[in-house]
Design an enzyme around this catalytic site. Structure first.
Site, PDB file in Angstrom:
ATOM      1  N   LEU A 157      20.839  -7.536 -57.527  1.00 48.53           N
ATOM      2  CA  LEU A 157      20.166  -6.765 -56.492  1.00 48.53           C
ATOM      3  C   LEU A 157      19.118  -5.835 -57.080  1.00 48.53           C
ATOM      4  CD1 LEU A 157      23.205  -5.794 -54.213  1.00 48.53           C
ATOM      5  CD2 LEU A 157      21.787  -7.859 -54.151  1.00 48.53           C
ATOM      6  N   GLY A 172      24.461  -9.623 -58.553  1.00 49.74           N
ATOM      7  CA  GLY A 172      23.958 -10.583 -57.578  1.00 49.74           C
ATOM      8  C   GLY A 172      23.575 -11.920 -58.169  1.00 49.74           C
ATOM      9  N   ASN A 228      29.517  -6.719 -61.974  1.00 55.77           N
ATOM     10  CA  ASN A 228      29.696  -5.471 -62.721  1.00 55.77           C
ATOM     11  C   ASN A 228      29.303  -4.234 -61.923  1.00 55.77           C
ATOM     12  OD1 ASN A 228      26.972  -6.389 -62.876  1.00 55.77           O
ATOM     13  ND2 ASN A 228      26.596  -4.909 -64.507  1.00 55.77           N
ATOM     14  N   GLU A 229      29.381  -4.316 -60.601  1.00 51.90           N
ATOM     15  CA  GLU A 229      28.888  -3.234 -59.746  1.00 51.90           C
ATOM     16  C   GLU A 229      29.514  -1.879 -60.045  1.00 51.90           C
ATOM     17  OE1 GLU A 229      27.596  -6.889 -57.628  1.00 51.90           O
ATOM     18  OE2 GLU A 229      29.348  -6.279 -58.782  1.00 51.90           O
TER      19      GLU A 229
END
Length: 302
Positions: free
Chosen positions: A108, A153, A177-178
């Protein structure tokens, strides 16, 4: 699915490695000419669509430099390109890969989620949802030829595919890995990963924000095959032939049976998911965290 140790990548490493982190109707089953009619005209500035080397196959190359961040425009181009390929009855399978060296997609685009108004956040998140739904439920055979790093993403895109081939390069890590950025992966990200590697492995990977190098990605099952970098495309083509040997109608119905329940979870909660995202991303603490991260990235680039 066997668990494995995984590799936790700290924020410092992320800053170094990436400049910007960021039930359809069944189609015909008849194979036709190589690449289909007009395939070369289906692409855009950010998504190159080329005829594959075998009948019924197209190659979709991501070209949104420097790292294929999923901007609003890029997300829209992916959806439009896929829709055009699905409408071309000569196309039965698509290989998704990158035209940007060293990265499949950095995920993202943080610039779409920082310093904007709530209406923009809602529009952006709806586009992210739409990309996932269209890829995840596509009746085409989708093979991810992952020829670069694939965090967040980028990993999600590969997880929507039917099969994933990863280049054997220790720099080419993959995972959701957000949490390392202070962001929570939405439930449909989670469900997609659970469907791929199982509940416990997903729980650990999401909480720790793990990015798996090739050998570990293969062990945990987030990818299906790891090959030398110069063999990624040829391997994807070989795998595509295996999948296309199955009658389309049977494969498509089976794919829909397996995936529709997960997609329905989002479809039923799509509006509330957008509202939750806008509420979360608009929080001062989240905006400050994103701003700090973006500034650090700018300093690294400078």
């Amino acid at each position: 699915m066997a668990l494995m140790t995984g590799t936790r990548v700290q924020a410092r490493a992320l800053l170094r490695d990436w400049a910007w982190l960021t039930g359809a109707a069944l189609r015909r089953t008849e194979p036709a000419a190589v690449g289909g009619v007009g395939v070369r005209r289906l692409g855009s500035q950010r998504v190159l669509v080329e005829p594959g080397p075998a009948a019924g196959i197209a190659v979709m190359k991501f070209k949104n430099p420097p790292v294929n961040s999923l901007s609003l425009e890029f997300l829209t181009d992916i959806v439009i390109s896929l829709e055009k390929l699905e409408n071309d009855k000569t196309i039965r399978g698509v290989i998704l890969t990158s035209d940007c060296p060293g990265v499949f997609s950095a995920g993202l685009d943080l610039r779409e989620m920082c310093g904007r108004n709530p209406a923009h956040y809602a529009e952006y998140w709806k586009a992210v949802q739409e990309m996932w739904l269209r890829l995840y439920l596509s009746n085409l055979v989708l093979i991810a030829a992952v020829n670069g790093a694939s965090p967040a993403g980028g990993c999600l895109i590969s997880l929507t595919c039917d099969y994933r081939v990863l280049a054997d390069n220790p720099k080419y890590t993959i995972g959701l890995n957000e949490t390392l950025l202070g962001i929570v992966a939405p439930f449909w990200f989670k469900c997609t990963l659970v469907n791929t590697i199982g509940h416990r492995a997903t729980e650990r990977a999401l909480q720790l924000g793990l990015l798996f190098p090739p050998a570990e990605a293969l062990q945990v099952g987030i990818v299906d095959k790891v090959v030398p970098e110069d063999q990624v495309q040829s391997t994807a083509l070989s795998v595509m032939a295996q999948w296309m040997a199955v009658p389309d109608h049977a494969r498509q119905l089976t794919k829909n049976m397996m995936r529709k329940p997960t997609a329905d979870l989002l479809l039923k909660e799509r509006d509330s998911d957008i509202k939750n995202f806008v509420s979360f991303i608009s929080k001062d603490v989240i905006q400050k965290s994103l701003q700090m991260y973006i500034e650090k990235l700018k300093q690294k680039r400078g």
